[in-house]
Design an enzyme around this catalytic site. Structure first.
Site, PDB file in Angstrom:
ATOM      1  CB  VAL A 106      23.413 -22.823 -14.214  1.00  0.00           C
ATOM      2  CG1 VAL A 106      24.671 -23.673 -14.230  1.00  0.00           C
ATOM      3  CG2 VAL A 106      23.256 -22.081 -15.536  1.00  0.00           C
ATOM      4  CG  HIS A 140      28.934 -23.449 -10.796  1.00  0.00           C
ATOM      5  ND1 HIS A 140      30.120 -23.804 -11.395  1.00  0.00           N
ATOM      6  CD2 HIS A 140      29.259 -22.553  -9.843  1.00  0.00           C
ATOM      7  CE1 HIS A 140      31.112 -23.142 -10.831  1.00  0.00           C
ATOM      8  NE2 HIS A 140      30.597 -22.363  -9.874  1.00  0.00           N
ATOM      9  CG  LEU A 141      26.414 -21.951  -4.517  1.00  0.00           C
ATOM     10  CD1 LEU A 141      24.978 -22.195  -4.071  1.00  0.00           C
ATOM     11  CD2 LEU A 141      27.380 -22.177  -3.361  1.00  0.00           C
ATOM     12  CG  HIS A 142      23.963 -19.274  -9.833  1.00  0.00           C
ATOM     13  ND1 HIS A 142      23.759 -20.604 -10.125  1.00  0.00           N
ATOM     14  CD2 HIS A 142      22.858 -18.633 -10.266  1.00  0.00           C
ATOM     15  CE1 HIS A 142      22.592 -20.765 -10.712  1.00  0.00           C
ATOM     16  NE2 HIS A 142      22.005 -19.573 -10.806  1.00  0.00           N
ATOM     17  CD  GLN A 143      23.507 -14.670  -2.269  1.00  0.00           C
ATOM     18  OE1 GLN A 143      22.987 -15.476  -1.522  1.00  0.00           O
ATOM     19  NE2 GLN A 143      24.327 -13.722  -1.863  1.00  0.00           N
TER      20      GLN A 143
END
Length: 185
Positions: free
Chosen positions: A134, A137-140
């Protein structure tokens, strides 16, 4: 008689074939009642509007939240996402970056407590070319690891064995999450 031509009621029941099957009943939520999300919908923007159980959210912060990955690399694979829809780490505010870091630290502590993991893989894939599933959308990623978590399945069968169900893991992690973690020294 050729097996393909034998259509009797017992011909193929239990007979091995060349297909590998991965049973994923949790995906029925997307198929049932035509609830397949629109490809333009962002799952990380939609998740906070759903219940924690349905969205697999384990903790909510001021600017970011933590949820389990629906397609985990390992048991307890968590994601830390800002509520705001930004794609790059360099687009996040200082407050978002600080909370993503704080939630990552808490997630590590909780995973050690609840699951007894030996280590972690932590990281962000920025952009589709870098492997982000994805990218918008930023995600860690926070992936718990154990000395004994590797086996032949991923190498030989391209299959990952998951020993716990997502709902069970979410319940355990959410229950162990501190209500007000405060500053950690």
């Amino acid at each position: 008689m050729d097996r393909v031509e034998d259509l009797s009621s017992t011909a193929a029941v239990g007979d091995p074939d060349e297909l590998q099957r991965l049973w994923v009943p949790h995906r029925m939520v997307y198929v049932a009642d035509h609830r397949q999300p629109d490809r333009t919908d962002c799952p990380f923007c939609a998740a906070p509007a759903r219940s924690d159980e349905d969205a697999l959210i384990v903790a909510r912060g001021r600017t970011a939240y933590v949820l389990l990955n629906l397609f985990p690399y390992n048991t307890g694979h968590m994601l830390v996402c800002p509520y705001r829809h930004v794609s790059g780490y360099d687009e996040a505010t200082a407050e978002e970056v600080a909370e993503i870091g704080e939630l990552t630290q808490i997630a590590m502590r909780v995973a050690r407590e609840v699951m007894g993991c030996d280590g972690f893989n932590i990281g962000m894939n920025q952009g589709e070319i870098a492997g982000a599933g994805v990218a918008a959308h930023l995600h860690q990623h926070i992936v718990p690891r154990w000395a004994s978590d590797a086996n032949f399945f991923p190498i030989i069968a391209k299959t990952k064995a998951m020993p716990q169900l997502l709902g069970d893991v979410r319940e355990r992690v959410a229950a162990a999450w501190p209500v007000d973690p405060g500053p950690q020294a």
